[in-house]
Scaffold this motif. Structure first.
Motif, PDB file in Angstrom:
ATOM      1  N   TYR A 201     -15.991  -2.446 -11.633  1.00 46.98           N
ATOM      2  CA  TYR A 201     -14.857  -1.664 -11.136  1.00 46.98           C
ATOM      3  C   TYR A 201     -15.008  -1.516  -9.618  1.00 46.98           C
ATOM      4  O   TYR A 201     -16.072  -1.142  -9.135  1.00 46.98           O
ATOM      5  N   HIS A 202     -13.945  -1.804  -8.891  1.00 45.16           N
ATOM      6  CA  HIS A 202     -14.007  -1.795  -7.430  1.00 45.16           C
ATOM      7  C   HIS A 202     -12.845  -1.001  -6.846  1.00 45.16           C
ATOM      8  O   HIS A 202     -11.709  -1.156  -7.285  1.00 45.16           O
ATOM      9  N   TYR A 203     -13.157  -0.177  -5.871  1.00 50.47           N
ATOM     10  CA  TYR A 203     -12.151   0.535  -5.084  1.00 50.47           C
ATOM     11  C   TYR A 203     -12.232   0.025  -3.649  1.00 50.47           C
ATOM     12  O   TYR A 203     -13.333  -0.094  -3.091  1.00 50.47           O
ATOM     13  N   TYR A 204     -11.087  -0.231  -3.073  1.00 47.45           N
ATOM     14  CA  TYR A 204     -11.012  -0.573  -1.658  1.00 47.45           C
ATOM     15  C   TYR A 204      -9.966   0.318  -1.003  1.00 47.45           C
ATOM     16  O   TYR A 204      -8.864   0.488  -1.534  1.00 47.45           O
ATOM     17  N   LEU A 205     -10.328   0.866   0.140  1.00 45.08           N
ATOM     18  CA  LEU A 205      -9.410   1.659   0.947  1.00 45.08           C
ATOM     19  C   LEU A 205      -8.619   0.721   1.843  1.00 45.08           C
ATOM     20  O   LEU A 205      -9.178  -0.232   2.408  1.00 45.08           O
ATOM     21  N   ILE A 206      -7.335   0.967   1.959  1.00 46.77           N
ATOM     22  CA  ILE A 206      -6.460   0.163   2.802  1.00 46.77           C
ATOM     23  C   ILE A 206      -6.385   0.859   4.162  1.00 46.77           C
ATOM     24  O   ILE A 206      -5.856   1.966   4.273  1.00 46.77           O
ATOM     25  N   PHE A 207      -6.960   0.194   5.159  1.00 46.66           N
ATOM     26  CA  PHE A 207      -7.090   0.787   6.487  1.00 46.66           C
ATOM     27  C   PHE A 207      -6.203   0.041   7.477  1.00 46.66           C
ATOM     28  O   PHE A 207      -6.255  -1.192   7.580  1.00 46.66           O
TER      29      PHE A 207
ATOM     30  N   GLU B 144      -5.670  -0.865  11.040  1.00 48.74           N
ATOM     31  CA  GLU B 144      -6.435  -0.910  12.290  1.00 48.74           C
ATOM     32  C   GLU B 144      -5.572  -0.552  13.502  1.00 48.74           C
ATOM     33  O   GLU B 144      -6.095  -0.103  14.516  1.00 48.74           O
ATOM     34  N   ASN B 145      -4.272  -0.744  13.401  1.00 50.96           N
ATOM     35  CA  ASN B 145      -3.384  -0.463  14.540  1.00 50.96           C
ATOM     36  C   ASN B 145      -3.346   1.015  14.895  1.00 50.96           C
ATOM     37  O   ASN B 145      -3.254   1.363  16.070  1.00 50.96           O
ATOM     38  N   ASN B 146      -3.372   1.879  13.891  1.00 53.42           N
ATOM     39  CA  ASN B 146      -3.346   3.312  14.211  1.00 53.42           C
ATOM     40  C   ASN B 146      -4.536   4.067  13.611  1.00 53.42           C
ATOM     41  O   ASN B 146      -4.514   5.279  13.528  1.00 53.42           O
ATOM     42  N   ALA B 147      -5.552   3.320  13.197  1.00 50.04           N
ATOM     43  CA  ALA B 147      -6.804   3.898  12.682  1.00 50.04           C
ATOM     44  C   ALA B 147      -6.550   4.922  11.577  1.00 50.04           C
ATOM     45  O   ALA B 147      -7.073   6.029  11.595  1.00 50.04           O
ATOM     46  N   SER B 148      -5.719   4.538  10.593  1.00 46.10           N
ATOM     47  CA  SER B 148      -5.415   5.460   9.498  1.00 46.10           C
ATOM     48  C   SER B 148      -5.561   4.755   8.155  1.00 46.10           C
ATOM     49  O   SER B 148      -5.391   3.547   8.055  1.00 46.10           O
ATOM     50  N   PHE B 149      -5.870   5.557   7.145  1.00 50.59           N
ATOM     51  CA  PHE B 149      -5.948   5.037   5.783  1.00 50.59           C
ATOM     52  C   PHE B 149      -4.562   5.138   5.167  1.00 50.59           C
ATOM     53  O   PHE B 149      -3.939   6.198   5.177  1.00 50.59           O
ATOM     54  N   GLU B 150      -4.077   4.017   4.644  1.00 51.92           N
ATOM     55  CA  GLU B 150      -2.706   3.916   4.138  1.00 51.92           C
ATOM     56  C   GLU B 150      -2.629   3.988   2.618  1.00 51.92           C
ATOM     57  O   GLU B 150      -1.560   4.178   2.063  1.00 51.92           O
ATOM     58  N   GLY B 151      -3.753   3.804   1.948  1.00 53.03           N
ATOM     59  CA  GLY B 151      -3.755   3.812   0.488  1.00 53.03           C
ATOM     60  C   GLY B 151      -5.052   3.226  -0.038  1.00 53.03           C
ATOM     61  O   GLY B 151      -6.053   3.139   0.689  1.00 53.03           O
ATOM     62  N   PHE B 152      -5.007   2.775  -1.295  1.00 46.44           N
ATOM     63  CA  PHE B 152      -6.203   2.194  -1.908  1.00 46.44           C
ATOM     64  C   PHE B 152      -5.804   1.323  -3.088  1.00 46.44           C
ATOM     65  O   PHE B 152      -4.673   1.374  -3.594  1.00 46.44           O
ATOM     66  N   ILE B 153      -6.760   0.509  -3.497  1.00 43.77           N
ATOM     67  CA  ILE B 153      -6.601  -0.354  -4.666  1.00 43.77           C
ATOM     68  C   ILE B 153      -7.854  -0.186  -5.522  1.00 43.77           C
ATOM     69  O   ILE B 153      -8.955  -0.058  -4.983  1.00 43.77           O
ATOM     70  N   GLY B 154      -7.669  -0.133  -6.831  1.00 46.94           N
ATOM     71  CA  GLY B 154      -8.790  -0.039  -7.766  1.00 46.94           C
ATOM     72  C   GLY B 154      -8.578  -1.024  -8.897  1.00 46.94           C
ATOM     73  O   GLY B 154      -7.515  -1.042  -9.505  1.00 46.94           O
ATOM     74  N   TYR B 155      -9.561  -1.869  -9.141  1.00 48.09           N
ATOM     75  CA  TYR B 155      -9.421  -2.897 -10.173  1.00 48.09           C
ATOM     76  C   TYR B 155     -10.747  -3.104 -10.890  1.00 48.09           C
ATOM     77  O   TYR B 155     -11.805  -2.712 -10.386  1.00 48.09           O
ATOM     78  N   GLU B 156     -10.656  -3.732 -12.068  1.00 46.98           N
ATOM     79  CA  GLU B 156     -11.831  -3.931 -12.905  1.00 46.98           C
ATOM     80  C   GLU B 156     -11.842  -5.352 -13.453  1.00 46.98           C
ATOM     81  O   GLU B 156     -10.952  -5.739 -14.209  1.00 46.98           O
ATOM     82  N   HIS B 157     -12.860  -6.119 -13.048  1.00 45.45           N
ATOM     83  CA  HIS B 157     -13.056  -7.461 -13.605  1.00 45.45           C
ATOM     84  C   HIS B 157     -13.538  -7.347 -15.049  1.00 45.45           C
ATOM     85  O   HIS B 157     -14.230  -6.388 -15.408  1.00 45.45           O
ATOM     86  N   GLY B 158     -13.164  -8.322 -15.885  1.00 43.24           N
ATOM     87  CA  GLY B 158     -13.654  -8.364 -17.258  1.00 43.24           C
ATOM     88  C   GLY B 158     -13.121  -7.252 -18.134  1.00 43.24           C
ATOM     89  O   GLY B 158     -13.736  -6.900 -19.139  1.00 43.24           O
ATOM     90  N   TYR B 159     -11.967  -6.707 -17.798  1.00 47.40           N
ATOM     91  CA  TYR B 159     -11.380  -5.621 -18.586  1.00 47.40           C
ATOM     92  C   TYR B 159     -11.068  -6.084 -20.006  1.00 47.40           C
ATOM     93  O   TYR B 159     -11.277  -5.357 -20.968  1.00 47.40           O
ATOM     94  N   GLU B 160     -10.556  -7.284 -20.108  1.00 51.26           N
ATOM     95  CA  GLU B 160     -10.362  -8.023 -21.359  1.00 51.26           C
ATOM     96  C   GLU B 160     -10.908  -9.411 -21.084  1.00 51.26           C
ATOM     97  O   GLU B 160     -11.148  -9.763 -19.926  1.00 51.26           O
ATOM     98  N   PRO B 161     -11.082 -10.253 -22.102  1.00 57.09           N
ATOM     99  CA  PRO B 161     -11.555 -11.610 -21.817  1.00 57.09           C
ATOM    100  C   PRO B 161     -10.663 -12.298 -20.772  1.00 57.09           C
ATOM    101  O   PRO B 161      -9.439 -12.253 -20.856  1.00 57.09           O
TER     102      PRO B 161
END
Length: 167
Positions: free
Chosen positions: A57-63, A65-82
């Motif tokens: 399971y991985h979370y990444y913050l969406i940053f 760089e133009n205004n040095a702000s966090f805009e959101g995030f994504i969370g996903y999981e490899h192997g959730y089903e075959p």
């Protein structure tokens, strides 16, 4: 835009971004009570910590760089089903929508499939959520409908969508 892998210290930021996004995305679709219930269940410190402890399971913050702000995030999981990665979460704060952050995050996820043996991405989207059009623009297709009892008298009434990697 840069995607930054989230760590335990980022949990309060993820919670804040989720609240800001949800209050906008789900207004008029589900009740404030359901929004608060789901945020409490799905974005508790304990729940996010469990995800961060899961090596698939991985979370990444969406940053931005133009205004040095966090805009959101994504969370996903490899192997959730075959052969399948599940996109559990992709949320942007309201003022960041329509600026290409979501598309670039989905492109990032498609590239990340090469780290696994997965050939498919699945996700759930509320049937009334306009995000469905965004996913369709990214080549996701509806493959199922579901109504899921999430407790406390609430349900999620969703489309299940998938993207197949063409090798």
């Amino acid at each position: 835009m840069k995607l930054i892998e989230a760590k335990e210290k980022d949990i309060p930021l993820i919670q804040e971004l989720a609240r800001r996004s949800w209050e906008n995305a789900y207004a008029g679709i589900i009740s404030d009570e359901q929004i608060n219930y789901m945020l409490g269940e799905m974005y508790s410190k304990e729940e996010i910590s469990k995800h961060l402890d899961n090596p698939n399971y991985h979370y990444y913050l969406i940053f931005n760089e133009n205004n040095a702000s966090f805009e959101g995030f994504i969370g996903y999981e490899h192997g959730y089903e075959p052969d399948t990665t599940k996109l559990h979460r992709i949320y942007l704060v309201p003022e960041s929508k329509g600026k290409g952050f979501g598309k670039r995050a989905i492109d990032f996820l498609k590239k990340k499939l090469s780290e696994s043996n997965d050939i498919r991405i699945i996700l759930n989207v509320n049937k009334e959520n306009s995000a469905r059009k965004f996913y369709e623009s990214q080549e996701f297709k509806v493959y199922n409908e579901m109504v899921l009892d999430i407790g406390n008298g609430f349900v999620m009434d969703d489309y299940q969508m998938e993207y197949l990697i063409h090798k």
